[in-house]
Design a protein around this motif. Structure first.
Motif: not given
Ligand code: ADP
Length: 723
Positions: A59, A63, A146, A166
């Motif tokens: 995740e 990001t 995510t 994402k």
């Protein structure tokens, strides 16, 4: 019977043992189950943490990558993005496997403004439509977040993978693509499959739709859990409900073995599960049961051995005891024969009017012999009871004759002291009863003799009531009260113990062996009854014996043929005397009138207002005179007490104690004037024409019997053998 008792005891020990094993089994089962539940919950939690760490890293990478792409790169240039992805992937790849990264990173790729780009430069074939790929769909379905795809197989490497993806947005918030990362779940899968808290156990993972994504049985991968069995369905229902985790549901798992399963929902909506074979789940329990049973069997064997030994010794001592008792019984019987000779002969000497000093010696021998015989009889009875030879001999008998006999025998005991004797019997007692009359007489005489022995002044009262307790069966309640010395509270318990005499300082000079009451208790018990006692020390005692008797018809023992129409008048000034007299009449449904004074009584006699008039002997003379003045006088009945004679001919007399039976006889006119017969001790009766044969195997007995019966003037023959 004895063997039966050991059987019962052994059965009890065994049942107690099995009960103990059962109870322990359930307790330990409970504890074990709790322990296993806790272990399973712990394992699932650890698995969740491990997974969380792995996915969290992905995740973070997503990001970071989306941020870098948006800020550093000119959107739309394939090479630029590709360079960035390659570099970034390299950096992740180097980090992978090192301290900080363990996700099993495989590839970084994406779809940017209509172009598919992979960090490896993989050229997607025409058939590959990014918008239809799970990673793209997942990212679009979860904007700004995510997303994780379900498990799938990599089209190139064939490896089991998942993608993390994402959506990307430009500074104006316009969507322009999706960045995704493929990671191998080999590490996770290995970890999950090996998740176990007992031998033969394994772990599983399910996606948010409850389809298996990791399972040691490859055929289950991709299948929905709910379809396998009712219990699987039950698990999915629970997981879909508020609870989100399950505890100890049994299902048929891998290899068709019964497994105990636990499930827990993970932070990302997936589920991790744990299965443990039922056998290992309960292994501790089997071990425990085995150890407990082994211990128990040793213990039970020991107890059984002791029980059997103890019982054998008990049977031995009981047999010894019985033979002792039967020896005593035989001995007592043997002693009685010569005792009869002694008593009989001394009686004969006394009848011959010997000189005064000889008479005195002989009468002492006679009295001592009588006491000795009574003691021997008691010992004989008790030995019989103890050796189990005491048998009741039930026959039909007349209650009135039993009670008359007992009263005749006992009332002379009160001749020499200021003790009044009262009797009250229930008139409803059936006239003919079925039972062992001899033994009931023994109970009555024992209790009344004791009352007489231990009462110096006052009264002794005999009360007999009856109650029907079944078909043809009634209970006689025999109460004997006295105003004697009483019994100390502490002594009451010892009363029915053999050879126990109480309160010896007060009993001095009173003959006794302490055998009477134990015999009475045993007789009562033999007649399905019991005996109780209440006493107030110094004031008197009440013994109450209850025994069962049979009957065939309810014809009353005391009833009137015709009720006295003009009533019954009584002159009796002493309250207790009046009470018993009144009770005797009430038993017959007659309510007497009590004359307040002798004057009133005499006046009524003269007027002839009543059918019957009862008067105590002290007013006899005046009453007789008054009756003489009346042409139709009432039946005058003089109540005569012990030791009193009566000088009146043709006047009805009734000897105290008066009770319902004698009262009924007087009112029915059947025994008027005859009641005094019991005072005549010597029978003036001869039967010269009667022949009697006496048989006994002991010559002295024959001699005594013949001599004793000689007074009746009969023709007596004797014989030494029954045949
Ligand atoms: P025994 O009278 O031959 O001694 P029992 O077994 O009949 O033996 O009575 C045991 C004891 O109970 C007596 O010694 C006496 O102390 C006490 N006892 C029995 N009946 C009475 C009674 N009516 N009043 C007071 N004491 C009694």
């Amino acid at each position: 019977m004895k063997t039966n008792r050991v059987g019962v005891q052994l059965a009890f020990v065994f049942s107690a043992f099995f009960l103990m094993v059962l109870v322990s089994y359930f307790f330990v089962r409970n504890i074990l189950e709790k322990q296993i539940d806790t272990a399973a919950a712990g394992a699932l939690e650890t698995a969740e943490l491990r997974l969380y760490a792995t996915l969290q890293e992905s995740e973070l990478i997503m990001t970071e990558a989306s941020y870098l792409i948006r800020n550093r790169l000119f959107p739309g240039q394939k090479e630029g993005i590709q360079d960035f992805l390659r570099e970034y992937a390299k950096w992740i790849g180097e980090a992978d496997g090192s301290v900080c990264y363990s996700s099993g990173f495989l590839d970084l790729y994406g779809y940017f403004r209509g172009q598919f780009v992979s960090s490896y430069g993989w050229e997607a074939p025409d058939s590959y439509v990014p918008q239809e790929r799970p990673w793209y769909i997942a990212a679009r379905e979860n904007p700004y977040k995510t997303a994780f795809t379900a498990l799938y197989t990599n089209t190139v490497t064939g490896e089991r993978v998942i993608s993390v993806s994402k959506s990307l947005y430009d500074p104006e918030g316009e969507f322009y693509g999706v960045i995704a990362m493929e990671i191998s779940i080999k590490n996770i899968a290995e970890y999950v499959e090996n998740l176990s808290i007992a031998a033969g156990g394994y772990g599983m993972m399910l996606n948010q739709d409850l389809a298996f994504i990791i399972h040691p049985d490859p055929t289950r991968i991709g299948e929905y859990m709910g379809q396998f069995s009712r219990n699987h369905k039950k698990i999915t229902d629970i997981l879909r409900s508020e609870e989100k985790d399950t505890a100890a549901v049994q299902v048929l798992g891998r290899g068709n073995k019964i497994m105990v399963t636990y499930y827990k929902q993970l932070f990302n909506g997936w589920y991790v599960g744990l299965a443990t074979p039922l056998g290992s789940y309960y292994r501790g329990l089997w071990y425990m049961s085995l150890v407990l049973s082994a211990q128990g069997i040793i213990l039970v064997s020991l107890i059984s051995y002791l029980l059997i030994r103890l019982n054998r010794e008990k049977i031995k001592s009981e047999t010894e005891n019985r033979s002792k008792s039967s020896f005593l019984a035989k001995m007592s019987h043997e002693i009685r024969t010569p005792m009869n000779s002694i008593l009989g002969m001394s009686e004969l000497i006394m009848r011959k009017d010997p000189p005064a000093d000889i008479y005195e010696y002989i009468s002492i021998i006679n009295q001592a012999g009588t006491s000795l015989l009574a003691i021997i009889n008691d010992i004989l009875d008790l030995s019989k009871i103890e050796s189990g030879q005491m048998k009741l001999e039930p026959k039909f008998y007349y209650f009135s004759s039993l009670i008359n006999d007992v009263i005749n025998m006992i009332h002379i005991r009160f001749a020499d002291r200021p003790v009044d004797f009262f009797v009250n019997t229930d008139s409803a007692i059936p006239a003919r009863l079925f039972g062992d009359e001899v033994r009931i007489r023994q109970i009555l005489l024992n209790l009344l003799n004791n009352a007489a022995k231990y009462t110096k002044e006052g009264f002794v009262a005999l009360t007999i009531k009856s109650k029907i307790i079944g078909e043809g069966k009634l209970e006689l309640e025999i109460g004997v009260s006295d105003s004697g010395i009483g019994i100390k509270e502490a002594d009451l318990k010892k009363l029915f113990t053999e050879f126990t005499r109480l309160d010896l300082s007060h009993n001095q000079g009173i003959e006794g062996t302490g055998l009477g009451l134990p015999i009475v208790l045993n007789l009562c018990k033999a007649m399905e009854g019991d005996i109780t006692v209440e006493s107030s020390y110094g004031n008197g005692s009440t013994f109450t014996a209850r025994i069962a008797q049979g009957f065939t018809d309810l014809k009353k023992t005391a009833a009137l043929t015709q009720p006295p129409a003009k009533g019954v008048l009584i002159l009796e000034e002493r309250p207790r005397f009046y009470r018993f007299l009144n009770a005797a009449l009430e038993e017959l449904d007659v309510s007497p009138r009590r004359a307040e004074t002798p004057e009133v009584f005499i006046r009524e006699l003269e007027e002839g207002k009543n059918d019957f008039a009862f008067v105590s002997s002290r007013y006899a003379a005046d009453s007789v005179a008054a009756v003489g003045k009346n042409p139709s006088p009432p039946h005058l009945v003089i109540m005569v007490e012990k030791g009193e004679g009566t000088a009146y001919r043709d006047i009805n007399c009734i000897l105290m104690p008066i009770y319902s039976i004698t009262m009924a006889n007087v009112l029915n006119g059947t025994s008027i004037g005859r009641s005094l017969a019991r005072d005549h001790h010597r029978a003036e009766f001869t039967a010269p024409s009667i022949g009697v044969l006496i048989v006994d195997d002991i010559a002295t007995n024959l001699r005594v019997a013949k001599e004793l019966m000689a007074a009746y003037g009969m023709i007596i023959d004797t014989c030494l053998s029954g045949s």
